[in-house]
Write a protein that holds these residues in place. Structure first.
Motif, PDB file in Angstrom:
ATOM      1  N   GLN A   1     -30.081 -33.460  44.977  1.00  0.00           N
ATOM      2  CA  GLN A   1     -29.250 -34.595  45.380  1.00  0.00           C
ATOM      3  C   GLN A   1     -27.801 -34.371  44.952  1.00  0.00           C
ATOM      4  O   GLN A   1     -26.872 -34.626  45.716  1.00  0.00           O
ATOM      5  CB  GLN A   1     -29.789 -35.888  44.778  1.00  0.00           C
ATOM      6  N   LEU A   2     -27.585 -33.880  43.733  1.00  0.00           N
ATOM      7  CA  LEU A   2     -26.231 -33.595  43.261  1.00  0.00           C
ATOM      8  C   LEU A   2     -25.573 -32.503  44.109  1.00  0.00           C
ATOM      9  O   LEU A   2     -24.392 -32.588  44.434  1.00  0.00           O
ATOM     10  CB  LEU A   2     -26.257 -33.182  41.792  1.00  0.00           C
ATOM     11  N   LEU A   3     -26.345 -31.506  44.476  1.00  0.00           N
ATOM     12  CA  LEU A   3     -25.829 -30.450  45.348  1.00  0.00           C
ATOM     13  C   LEU A   3     -25.348 -31.044  46.672  1.00  0.00           C
ATOM     14  O   LEU A   3     -24.246 -30.752  47.136  1.00  0.00           O
ATOM     15  CB  LEU A   3     -26.913 -29.402  45.613  1.00  0.00           C
ATOM     16  N   ASP A   4     -26.171 -31.904  47.260  1.00  0.00           N
ATOM     17  CA  ASP A   4     -25.797 -32.532  48.527  1.00  0.00           C
ATOM     18  C   ASP A   4     -24.556 -33.409  48.385  1.00  0.00           C
ATOM     19  O   ASP A   4     -23.696 -33.422  49.263  1.00  0.00           O
ATOM     20  CB  ASP A   4     -26.962 -33.352  49.091  1.00  0.00           C
ATOM     21  N   GLU A   5     -24.444 -34.135  47.260  1.00  0.00           N
ATOM     22  CA  GLU A   5     -23.283 -34.993  47.038  1.00  0.00           C
ATOM     23  C   GLU A   5     -21.994 -34.180  46.954  1.00  0.00           C
ATOM     24  O   GLU A   5     -20.977 -34.543  47.543  1.00  0.00           O
ATOM     25  CB  GLU A   5     -23.471 -35.813  45.766  1.00  0.00           C
TER      26      GLU A   5
END
Length: 105
Positions: free
Chosen positions: A39-43
């Motif tokens: 999720q952090l990667l996508d953000e």
């Protein structure tokens, strides 16, 4: 493996340190991420204006297994304004050596 990486590997081994190519397939590195990390990667990818799947944009990674620890080696091209933006993510908040990396961008 790139000739420069092989040279680094030889230098490390000359010091008596166990060093080899890692067994992990670095093209599928994201499979070891948990849901929060993905999720952090996508953000971060979205904040940079990324389009599509973030996992498909990463270049070939060079790495060495040094005494059981995977050491991923960044290419000079990796240190750019986009890398500097990613360092603002909470993923990097706990890294004490971050200021040295920022100076390369």
């Amino acid at each position: 493996m790139h000739v420069k990486i092989l040279a680094i590997q030889r230098l490390i081994e000359e010091e008596g340190i166990y060093c080899r190519e890692p067994a992990i397939n670095l093209y599928q590195w994201y499979k070891v991420f948990d849901q929060n990390q993905l999720q952090l990667l996508d953000e971060v990818y979205d904040s940079l204006g990324g389009v599509g799947d973030a996992k498909k944009i990463f270049p070939e990674l060079e790495a060495l297994d040094i005494e059981g620890k995977i050491c991923v080696l960044d290419h000079e091209i990796s240190f750019n304004r986009y890398r500097l933006i990613t360092y603002r993510s909470e993923v990097y908040a706990a890294l004490p050596e971050l200021s040295a990396y920022k100076s390369f961008c």
